[in-house]
Write an enzyme that holds these catalytic residues in place. Structure first.
Site, PDB file in Angstrom:
ATOM      1  N   GLU A 258      55.301  66.083  -2.473  1.00  0.00           N
ATOM      2  CA  GLU A 258      54.644  65.284  -3.508  1.00  0.00           C
ATOM      3  C   GLU A 258      53.597  66.127  -4.230  1.00  0.00           C
ATOM      4  O   GLU A 258      52.923  66.942  -3.590  1.00  0.00           O
ATOM      5  CB  GLU A 258      54.002  64.040  -2.882  1.00  0.00           C
ATOM      6  CG  GLU A 258      55.028  63.095  -2.270  1.00  0.00           C
ATOM      7  CD  GLU A 258      54.407  61.839  -1.671  1.00  0.00           C
ATOM      8  OE1 GLU A 258      53.169  61.702  -1.699  1.00  0.00           O
ATOM      9  OE2 GLU A 258      55.169  60.988  -1.187  1.00  0.00           O
ATOM     10  N   HIS A 278      54.399  56.927  -4.622  1.00  0.00           N
ATOM     11  CA  HIS A 278      53.523  56.739  -3.459  1.00  0.00           C
ATOM     12  C   HIS A 278      52.441  55.686  -3.751  1.00  0.00           C
ATOM     13  O   HIS A 278      51.242  55.965  -3.687  1.00  0.00           O
ATOM     14  CB  HIS A 278      52.878  58.056  -3.044  1.00  0.00           C
ATOM     15  CG  HIS A 278      52.483  58.077  -1.595  1.00  0.00           C
ATOM     16  ND1 HIS A 278      52.494  59.212  -0.834  1.00  0.00           N
ATOM     17  CD2 HIS A 278      52.069  57.094  -0.751  1.00  0.00           C
ATOM     18  CE1 HIS A 278      52.090  58.939   0.396  1.00  0.00           C
ATOM     19  NE2 HIS A 278      51.825  57.650   0.474  1.00  0.00           N
TER      20      HIS A 278
END
Length: 531
Positions: A258, A278
């Site tokens: 990420e 997320h």
């Protein structure tokens, strides 16, 4: 008493603190500014932007508690705080409902094609037939990981009249019965679930646990949801299954790397998947919750009451602290190694002290072992305050043995982790009172510093084993920082202990395991879990 709030936290928590103390809010303080003013405060409330360094703590002559409005405490020097007897508290459970509800939203989105239908209508189309969904009623929901989030998902899906089954080897049968759900093994869950949702921490067992092989075991038309940890699920294998139609739909909120870049996004252009960046904990209420929760803990700490969200221990008498404080990291890392070696749910953890440790109070060191053993396998934060109770709730017996007799080492600590399948043994020592070493694992003599990652590889005693492993790791850009080879108790076999600085990706682990002559391959993360 006075409290300093040094980051932008919800006003709800600040208001609660102001009911009891004088509160100053000073945002964006650098280290020098914080050092200059911290000496007048009894409590400090921060988020990730404030770095509470040893220099800050040394200047905090009145400070009794540091509250982190969130989970992670990497921005706080825990060692320095503990040495000063400063309690550090966080808010480990405030995002539970947020993550639960986001999971439900994702389930509904892929069930009724909500994002796709919205986008179609916004582009000027009126297409009802392409977005026909299904009903949750009478479908089977499989939950992998039945902790604080997974158990709440179970309740909500039962309210939708779904049958709920779960896989979690660390949850006792009694808990499943309380939740009104069936406990099954992983293969049974994969084969029988219409929906599969993951809510596990990232551990040795869960890393890559849903890969191409597991997806192939799922029933045709399954829908897959992951709002837990990105590395639990192979998103590239999932993308292929979505393309083939074996998996009817998927919802993913977390990713192996990420932020997820366009180049590494296998779902681009696909219409049967919903992905979010997320967002599991991203709600207004969760942000208010962490502020209020940490304020409540700060108030309790300043009142001298027990604080269950403390991430360090209470002050220790100076004479005892001098003896035991060098061992804290070693003990916790021995617990971590023990749980990685465990062949199933832990039934008993035994800690044996010899030499000088056998003559002093070691309860907090045993707690450090429990903290190390439990944190990698649980979503709930385990700390020096709650570790014994967490072990008790998991039906793990804890034993402490003190002896002046040792077959091999004096001033050593031996940790034994027992499961239904057997027992593993780790022996650790401090050299020169500072250098932590693991000197035995089971019956094998070793000599390594418990840092980074450790590969344990029993193998057939034949030429070129070291060369093959070194070549694969080198080609993957993984640096070897230490290596040992010793004989095992089985004739014709050795064991290799390889220390590496970084994590080893799943594809590299598969190459290592495929080497002819490798009998097993265990990657142990020796790093401490501070959140």
């Amino acid at each position: 008493m006075k409290i300093l709030v040094s980051d932008d936290v919800s006003e709800k928590g600040v208001e609660l603190l102001r009911q009891h103390y004088d509160v100053d809010v000073k945002i964006n303080l650098d280290e020098d500014a914080l050092v200059a003013c911290i000496g007048e405060y009894d409590g400090l409330v921060t988020r990730s932007m404030t770095h509470v360094t040893k220099r800050v703590i040394d200047a905090a002559v009145k400070l009794k508690v540091i509250g982190r409005a969130g989970v992670g405490v990497d921005s706080i020097d825990l060692k320095a705080a503990t040495e000063r007897g400063i309690i550090v508290v966080n808010a480990p459970t405030s995002n539970t409902i947020a993550a639960t509800e986001h999971t439900v939203a994702m389930i509904m989105a892929i069930t009724r094609h909500v994002p796709q239908a919205h986008n179609s209508l916004m582009s000027g189309e009126w297409d009802r037939s392409s977005f026909t969904g299904i009903q949750l009623q009478n479908k089977t929901m499989g939950i992998i990981g039945v902790g604080r989030i997974g158990s709440r998902i179970a309740k909500r899906m039962q309210a939708m009249e779904m049958k709920v089954i779960g896989y979690d080897p660390y949850i006792p049968e009694e808990r499943f019965k309380q939740l009104g759900m069936e406990s099954v093994d992983l293969d049974t869950l994969l084969q029988n679930s219409d929906y599969i949702t993951m809510h596990t921490p990232l551990t040795k067992e869960t890393r890559g646990m849903i890969s191409a092989d597991e997806i192939a075991k799922m029933k045709e038309g399954v829908r897959v949801i992951n709002v837990s940890r990105g590395k639990v699920l192979d998103i590239f294998a999932l993308a292929e299954a979505l393309k083939s139609g074996h998996v009817a739909g998927a919802a993913v909120d977390v990713f192996p790397e990420e932020p997820l870049t366009k180049e590494k996004n296998p779902f681009l252009g696909m219409t049967n998947v919903v992905i979010t960046p997320h967002l599991g904990a991203s709600t207004i209420e969760a942000q208010i919750g962490v502020s209020v929760d940490v304020a409540t803990s700060v108030i309790a700490a300043l009142n001298g009451e027990p604080v269950t969200s403390a991430v360090n221990m209470a002050p220790i008498p100076a004479n005892i602290y001098t003896t035991i404080h060098p061992y804290f990291d070693l003990m916790e890392k021995m617990g971590i190694i023990g749980v990685y070696l465990a062949d199933g749910p832990m039934k008993e953890i035994s800690v044996e002290y010899t030499g000088e440790l056998a003559e002093t109070e070691t309860g907090i060191l045993t707690t450090a072992v429990l903290k190390g053993a439990l944190n990698p396998i649980l979503q709930d934060t385990v700390n020096f305050v709650n570790a014994p109770e967490v072990a008790k709730s998991r039906h793990i017996a804890v034993k402490e043995v003190k002896s002046q007799d040792s077959d091999t080492f004096l001033d050593a600590v031996t940790v034994k982790v027992a499961t239904d399948k057997g027992q593993h043994r780790i022996v650790g020592m401090l050299f020169n009172k500072t250098e932590a070493k693991i000197v035995e694992i089971d019956e094998y003599r070793v000599d390594f510093t418990p840092e980074g990652y450790l590969l344990l590889a029993p193998h057939v005693d034949q030429p070129n084993m070291i060369g093959q492993i070194s070549t694969i790791l080198g080609q993957a850009g993984i640096n070897i920082t230490g290596m040992q080879v010793g004989k095992t108790t089985t004739t014709g076999t050795n064991i290799m202990a390889i220390a590496v600085r970084d994590d080893i990706p799943n594809d590299v682990m598969l190459k290592l395991k495929a080497i002819d002559g490798i009998l097993d391959m265990n990657l142990i993360n020796c790093n401490l879990h501070n959140d």
